[in-house]
Enzyme design. Sequence first.
Site, mmCIF file in Angstrom:
data_model
loop_
_atom_site.group_PDB
_atom_site.id
_atom_site.type_symbol
_atom_site.label_atom_id
_atom_site.label_comp_id
_atom_site.label_asym_id
_atom_site.label_seq_id
_atom_site.Cartn_x
_atom_site.Cartn_y
_atom_site.Cartn_z
ATOM 1 N N SER A 195 48.256 38.743 -16.623
ATOM 2 C CA SER A 195 48.469 39.759 -15.594
ATOM 3 C C SER A 195 49.284 39.196 -14.447
ATOM 4 C CB SER A 195 47.129 40.277 -15.078
ATOM 5 O OG SER A 195 46.338 40.726 -16.160
ATOM 6 N N HIS B 49 45.096 41.347 -23.707
ATOM 7 C CA HIS B 49 43.783 42.003 -23.661
ATOM 8 C C HIS B 49 43.577 42.923 -24.865
ATOM 9 C CE1 HIS B 49 44.686 41.379 -19.261
ATOM 10 N NE2 HIS B 49 43.471 40.882 -19.303
ATOM 11 N N ALA C 263 44.470 45.384 -15.219
ATOM 12 C CA ALA C 263 45.913 45.078 -15.310
ATOM 13 C C ALA C 263 46.231 44.619 -16.728
ATOM 14 C CB ALA C 263 46.312 44.019 -14.275
ATOM 15 N N LEU D 210 50.883 35.628 -22.363
ATOM 16 C CA LEU D 210 50.767 36.865 -21.573
ATOM 17 C C LEU D 210 49.670 36.699 -20.526
ATOM 18 C CD1 LEU D 210 51.194 39.681 -24.237
ATOM 19 C CD2 LEU D 210 52.919 38.338 -23.011
#
Lengths: 286, 286
Positions: A192, A43, A38, A190
């Site tokens: 998921s 990431h 996700a 940020l």
Amino acid sequence: MNRPSPLPIARTADALRETVRGWRRQGLTVSFVPTMGALHEGHLTLVREAGRRADRVVASVFVNPTQFAAHEDLGTYPRREAEDAELLAAAGCQLLFVPTVEEMYPDGFTTSVSVGGPSQGLETDFRPHFFGGVAVVVAKLLNQVQADVAVFGEKDYQQLLVVRRLARDLDIPTEIVGSPTERDGHGLALSSRNAYLSDDDLARARRLNGVLAEAAVKAADRRPLAAVERAAYAELLKAGFERVDYVAVRRAEDLAVFANGVMDAPARILAAAWLGKTRLIDNMAV
Amino acid sequence: MNRPSPLPIARTADALRETVRGWRRQGLTVSFVPTMGALHEGHLTLVREAGRRADRVVASVFVNPTQFAAHEDLGTYPRREAEDAELLAAAGCQLLFVPTVEEMYPDGFTTSVSVGGPSQGLETDFRPHFFGGVAVVVAKLLNQVQADVAVFGEKDYQQLLVVRRLARDLDIPTEIVGSPTERDGHGLALSSRNAYLSDDDLARARRLNGVLAEAAVKAADRRPLAAVERAAYAELLKAGFERVDYVAVRRAEDLAVFANGVMDAPARILAAAWLGKTRLIDNMAV
């Protein structure tokens, strides 16, 4: 219609090792970014950092069941392999490792790892099995990939310290690197799990980093930490968080409590708070 | 007069890794034999086996404090590095790793490992912290050496299974190989602790393997295991052992108890018994 994967995918540790061994034979260095998929910009920042530190980048996507408690969101945790593979390829990843649960935890699996030290308190007070699950899966992944460097996000700051301690204590020959938290235009870290938030909740969530930043200023000003933490706790509830697991100022190096009740070494402020069924965490340097 | 060491000695993990890395660059394979020193023919058999399996052999000597309980023989465990180094060199070892306790367990060390499965029962019933200590030090040593193969003696059969499970569960990329027990002319398993025995005790100690062999014949004959174990227990006391910790017939693969009370799969008979202050262990295939 199935699109071809934009990068090679290894689904077993053997396939992964074969590719990495090939790179090693060519004298290439290898870096590694473990994820639960996700993927978002946070990431991808880790992947780009990994790319700056080695010739080849491996990323893994594995939603590790042993770090979820029975009541947590294992079943609903977002999974979207094809999109993840495209994002990873574009960010400079050369190999995606996507093991099955059976590959990672075959019948007869019995080993557990307890890191102690930085794993005590904070997240552990609310997710007691979390770092045990993290320690085992990270030890496995690091040993499977055998990278020179692995990059972890500071977003999960306590996890970063736990992984660093784990690798040091067990002499896992991979350097553990932390990478700063990516935030949206409003400062929200940020995650998921932000995908779970309604628009209203999103507006509330965006207050989290501001409350921490204000508390960090007071802590750096050597105000009594108990009062700083209490005030931040109240601010979070006022901002619309329904429950606050913790807001704490701790020693940055090892998350130890400041014995004198004021900040007298580099510190980190960390928090976990709830909006509906979504638990958000954040932290920053003080 | 100090004699020069007959083989290079690495006292830090960094020095060890530098030598191993040099071998790797030449394309050489590496095997590893971890020991607690006080070497005898049993250890040297492991070293020779390691030499058959790789181009270069590393041995370690480290008397690991975390696998001794407070009342055990850590302080008196025999230490003789110069002799050990000569024996190792003659047996085909190319590098001796002798870390200090501070090198292995620096300040702030907090990680523990529990292997479960084959570590349950038998030795653990009498030395509850033993395999926890073994698991951590073996994980560290395997990760430090990064050998292709590590050779462990079947003399410590339960330990061999624990190490194999540890390496498999944590994906440590070293193959774990067991090597048969070396015995003296009377069948006594060679052990550094035999050095503690008086001549009288030595004569008694030599009955241990005979009693196990007789019990193994009965077990293989599908006699009820409870009766076989009870008879062997009585025989050991009759032979002059002052205390018997256990005599047990277990499934060879994982040391599980035979649920039906008779042997219905390949088995191992294992025992631990005392002569004065000396605890001896032995085991054999049934």
